[in-house]
Scaffold this motif. Structure first.
Motif, mmCIF file in Angstrom:
data_model
loop_
_atom_site.group_PDB
_atom_site.id
_atom_site.type_symbol
_atom_site.label_atom_id
_atom_site.label_comp_id
_atom_site.label_asym_id
_atom_site.label_seq_id
_atom_site.Cartn_x
_atom_site.Cartn_y
_atom_site.Cartn_z
ATOM 1 N N PHE A 1 0.926 -1.349 -0.042
ATOM 2 C CA PHE A 1 0.214 0.039 0.044
ATOM 3 C C PHE A 1 0.908 1.285 0.006
ATOM 4 O O PHE A 1 0.494 2.101 -0.806
ATOM 5 C CB PHE A 1 -0.826 0.033 1.310
ATOM 6 N N ARG B 1 2.045 2.064 -3.530
ATOM 7 C CA ARG B 1 1.192 2.463 -4.187
ATOM 8 C C ARG B 1 0.801 3.900 -3.900
ATOM 9 O O ARG B 1 0.536 4.834 -4.722
ATOM 10 C CB ARG B 1 -0.224 1.604 -4.198
ATOM 11 N N LEU C 1 -8.227 6.663 0.238
ATOM 12 C CA LEU C 1 -8.450 5.457 0.091
ATOM 13 C C LEU C 1 -9.098 5.528 -1.251
ATOM 14 O O LEU C 1 -9.345 4.658 -1.974
ATOM 15 C CB LEU C 1 -9.156 4.616 1.176
ATOM 16 N N GLU D 1 -8.402 2.017 -3.148
ATOM 17 C CA GLU D 1 -7.742 1.034 -2.382
ATOM 18 C C GLU D 1 -8.641 0.403 -1.733
ATOM 19 O O GLU D 1 -9.858 1.039 -1.202
ATOM 20 C CB GLU D 1 -6.918 1.479 -1.143
#
Length: 339
Positions: free
Chosen positions: A256, A259, A278, A283
């Motif tokens: 994560f 990214r 998010l 995500e």
């Protein structure tokens, strides 16, 4: 009682004086000093140190690492000459004459140091000594005081010899049966003094007792932490992969964060709540509650190297996150966002 005064050197003199630098018998892995190689019983430690002794004596690379060719002494104290001969048959066709073996020696404090000094007088080109195993040369008398003091004294005695003659002394040692998944170096048999007095420690652990793959962990004063994946084939430990501390640290970073780094670099700046972040990233693998914890924990390793500044501010309703890319020379971004 007359006490000898301390011998001191000032920082300016030390900084400007040319001193002999630490030399490596195996580049980046085995420098001068005392080192312990630990592993479970019958895991293949003796095969490893015999092959290593052969490579160093011949000046051949060890897993692609340069070696310093020299005379090698191997004290194989749990073996016989017949067993060593059989192993040599399987490892080489032309064994070097500068690799010497002995299957017996005195113990520490009972003649071993004198034996090694005499050997160095006779073979002054010796730079690598392998003692297999450490326990075979220790004085096992219980009345030596605390285990910590006894362990430290034994390693220190060998370190004095190594430092005096610029030697590399490799001690084969065992692991305790109780494992420690968090830190395998805690599995070294004996007190913490063994690692504390040694210059470096190497841990050899097989993936499974019957498997052919193992991991060699190495850490020390003059080497970077590294992890080598090895495979035992044809009586040799072959290198599969080597990773240093930096590579291992990068592996720990959750995907994560990688990214998120790409997302911030693409947008140059982003601010808002964890939930909004998010959503903007699309995500689904991370919850909003974990976002700030992950960023705080890995920011220095994942975001900072890419010039990403991270701060937070709590409002009456929610916590806001501020992420921005600081471009080279743009110090005006420092402290731009409140914490």
């Amino acid at each position: 009682m007359t006490v000898e005064p301390l011998t001191v050197v000032d920082a300016d003199t030390l900084l400007s004086s040319p001193l002999r630098q630490t030399s490596f018998l195996v580049e980046g892995l085995l420098p001068q000093g005392v080192h312990i190689l630990c592993g479970a019983s019958k895991i293949g430690k003796s095969w490893l140190v015999l092959w290593l002794g052969l490579q160093v004596a011949c000046g051949l690379p060890v897993w692609g690492l340069k070696t310093l060719p020299c005379q090698v002494l191997y004290l194989c104290l749990e073996d016989t000459y017949s067993r060593i001969q059989n192993r040599l048959f399987q490892l080489t066709d032309q064994a070097p004459s500068n690799l010497l073996f002995s299957v017996w020696c005195q113990r520490l404090g009972h003649g071993l140091q004198e034996q090694l000094e005499d050997h160095l007088q006779q073979f002054p080109q010796t730079k690598l000594m392998i003692i297999d195993t450490l326990q075979k040369v220790r004085d096992n008398v219980v009345s030596r005081g605390s285990p910590y003091a006894a362990d430290y004294s034994d390693i220190a005695a060998l370190k004095q010899l190594a430092d005096r003659h610029n030697l590399c002394i490799l001690l084969v040692h065992h692991l305790r049966k109780l494992t420690d998944a968090a830190d395998p170096f805690n599995e070294v048999s004996g007190s913490t003094a063994i690692q504390g007095a040694a210059d470096s420690a190497l841990i050899l652990k097989r993936s499974s007792r019957g498997g052919d793959q193992a991991t060699l962990l190495a850490t020390g004063r003059d080497i970077v932490y590294q992890q080598l994946t090895l495979r035992f084939v044809d009586c040799r430990w072959h290198l599969v992969e080597r990773k240093d501390g930096e590579a291992l640290a990068m592996e720990e970073i959750p995907p994560f964060l990688l990214r998120l780094t790409a997302f911030v670099q693409q947008h140059d700046h982003w601010e808002g709540s964890a939930t909004a972040l998010l959503t903007a990233m699309g995500e689904t693998e991370v919850t909003a509650n974990n976002v700030t914890k992950l960023i705080a924990r890995y920011w220095e390793r994942a975001l900072a190297p890419h010039g990403i500044i991270y701060t937070t501010r709590r409002t009456a309703a929610e916590r806001l996150l501020y992420l921005t890319v600081r471009h080279d020379g743009n110090d005006g971004d420092d402290g731009k966002f409140p914490i």
